[in-house]
Motif scaffolding. Structure first.
Motif: not given
Length: 157
Positions: A19-24, A143-157
């Motif tokens: 599980k990822a806890d952050w998406v960048m 893969e992303i669907w299985a690796s992140v949950g609702n509430g996961t932070r995403i930063d877009i730069r």
């Protein structure tokens, strides 16, 4: 601590996703990273909105927003294979749009390919073809669907 369960070499799908806890997302590099702490778990090439430079200002500008958001819900019955909603617009986006007298837009997602289209037909990931979303292949959105949950932070730069 128990030893990790190891799947047969031809059965990688049997391993539970980490599980990822952050998406960048790095727009200029066209990369989406799944992270756990500061460790990169996976990296994906992405397609963005048709006009990828700069922050999304208003509905219909085909720009991908920039900033900090949350992955807040999922759609498995959209016009795309699967989609994970990004919490755009945030309060700052709403205030900016109000100041400019324009609607901020909404429905920004990380999603797979449109139904009945292939990556080749879209030029994915080499052409930016979305209306402001972040697009990956159908296998990648799984893969992303299985690796992140609702509430996961995403930063877009």
């Amino acid at each position: 601590m128990d030893a990790p369960v190891r799947a047969a070499s031809n059965d990688i799908a049997a391993l539970p996703p980490v599980k990822a806890d952050w998406v960048m997302v790095y727009k200029a590099k066209r990369r989406l990273l799944l992270l756990r702490g500061n460790r990169v778990l996976r990296s994906y090439r992405v397609a963005l909105g048709r006009y990828p430079k700069g922050h999304k200002i208003k509905s219909g500008d085909a720009r991908t927003p920039e900033g900090s958001y949350t992955l807040d819900y999922r759609l498995d019955d959209s016009a795309f294979y699967k989609a994970i909603h990004i919490s755009y617009p945030n309060q700052s986006d709403i205030a900016r749009a109000k100041f400019l007298g324009v609607p901020p837009g909404d429905k920004i997602m990380i999603h797979g390919l449109p139904e009945n289209w292939s990556a080749g037909q879209l030029g994915h990931p080499y052409l930016d073809w979305t209306q402001g979303c972040i697009a990956v292949t159908n296998r990648e959105i799984d893969e992303i669907w299985a690796s992140v949950g609702n509430g996961t932070r995403i930063d877009i730069r």
